[in-house]
Write a protein that holds these residues in place. Structure first.
Motif, short mmCIF file in Angstrom:
data_model
loop_
_atom_site.label_atom_id
_atom_site.label_comp_id
_atom_site.label_asym_id
_atom_site.label_seq_id
_atom_site.Cartn_x
_atom_site.Cartn_y
_atom_site.Cartn_z
N MET A 1 36.28 44.13 39.16
CA MET A 1 37.46 43.41 39.24
C MET A 1 37.78 42.20 38.13
O MET A 1 38.01 41.23 38.41
N ASP A 2 37.49 42.74 36.95
CA ASP A 2 37.33 41.85 35.67
C ASP A 2 38.78 41.47 35.49
O ASP A 2 38.97 40.05 35.00
N ASP A 3 39.82 42.26 36.01
CA ASP A 3 40.95 41.84 35.13
C ASP A 3 42.02 40.95 36.51
O ASP A 3 42.82 40.64 36.31
N ILE A 4 41.07 40.32 37.37
CA ILE A 4 41.67 39.37 38.42
C ILE A 4 41.17 38.09 38.36
O ILE A 4 39.97 38.14 38.20
N ASP A 5 41.88 37.20 38.66
CA ASP A 5 41.37 35.92 38.81
C ASP A 5 41.82 35.54 40.39
O ASP A 5 42.68 36.03 41.03
N PRO A 6 41.32 34.41 40.57
CA PRO A 6 41.77 33.74 42.14
C PRO A 6 43.03 33.56 42.31
O PRO A 6 43.47 34.19 43.39
N GLU A 7 43.92 33.39 41.26
CA GLU A 7 45.32 33.21 41.40
C GLU A 7 46.06 34.23 41.50
O GLU A 7 46.99 34.56 42.32
N THR A 8 45.62 35.31 40.93
CA THR A 8 46.27 36.69 40.74
C THR A 8 45.93 37.27 42.24
O THR A 8 47.01 37.81 42.86
N PHE A 9 44.82 36.93 42.48
CA PHE A 9 44.40 37.70 43.85
C PHE A 9 45.29 37.12 45.13
O PHE A 9 45.73 37.84 45.82
N GLU A 10 45.46 35.87 45.13
CA GLU A 10 46.14 35.22 46.11
C GLU A 10 47.74 35.64 46.14
O GLU A 10 48.23 35.78 47.19
N ALA A 11 48.03 35.81 44.96
CA ALA A 11 49.61 36.03 44.85
C ALA A 11 49.76 37.65 45.12
O ALA A 11 50.87 37.87 45.51
N GLU A 12 48.86 38.58 44.97
CA GLU A 12 48.98 40.01 45.14
C GLU A 12 48.19 40.65 46.36
O GLU A 12 48.37 41.78 46.27
N LYS A 13 47.42 39.87 47.05
CA LYS A 13 46.42 40.23 48.07
C LYS A 13 47.14 41.02 49.01
O LYS A 13 46.79 42.28 49.54
N TYR A 14 48.32 40.79 49.54
CA TYR A 14 49.06 41.73 50.52
C TYR A 14 49.97 42.76 49.79
O TYR A 14 50.63 43.25 50.75
N VAL A 15 50.26 42.60 48.54
CA VAL A 15 50.86 43.70 47.98
C VAL A 15 50.10 44.85 47.29
O VAL A 15 50.05 45.92 47.70
N ASP A 16 49.49 44.38 46.14
CA ASP A 16 48.47 45.32 45.31
C ASP A 16 47.23 45.60 45.98
O ASP A 16 46.54 46.70 45.82
N TYR A 17 46.68 44.51 46.76
CA TYR A 17 45.12 44.98 47.27
C TYR A 17 45.07 44.90 48.67
O TYR A 17 44.12 44.92 49.15
#
Length: 107
Positions: A1-17
């Motif tokens: 998960m090198d390309d993700i940070d906490p903010e990206t995860f939070e924004a995308e967790k229920y979409v991309d992840y």
């Protein structure tokens, strides 16, 4: 998960992840269900963890899981368990879930 940070995860967790989150939760459920009373584990899964919120804290810290308020009250009428046993099993369940999140996301 090198390309993700906490903010990206939070924004995308229920979409991309979302599929990865489902897999991690399912794996944690299966591991816990093998070790503990299935009625209790199912109750925790359906009434507590279904309302939990995973957060990615970064590579050094992994994931944390926030539980809803008063998990014991959520289980009332679902399963009978004393508070001490619930706390012990719930702590183990959350740690198992954190392990599965780390494994699923490769951190």
């Amino acid at each position: 998960m090198d390309d993700i940070d906490p903010e990206t995860f939070e924004a995308e967790k229920y979409v991309d992840y979302f599929p990865q989150l489902q897999q991690a939760y399912r794996n944690a459920f299966e591991r816990m269900n093998e070790r503990y009373d299935s009625t209790l584990i199912h109750g925790i899964d359906q009434t507590v963890l279904s309302e939990s919120e995973p957060f990615y804290e970064g590579d050094d810290e992994g994931f944390r899981v926030e539980l809803p308020d008063d998990p014991a009250a959520r289980l009332e009428g679902v399963v009978v368990v004393d508070d001490e046993k619930l706390e012990t099993i719930l702590d183990h369940y959350v740690e198992t879930l954190r392990e599965e999140l780390r494994a699923t996301f490769g951190v």
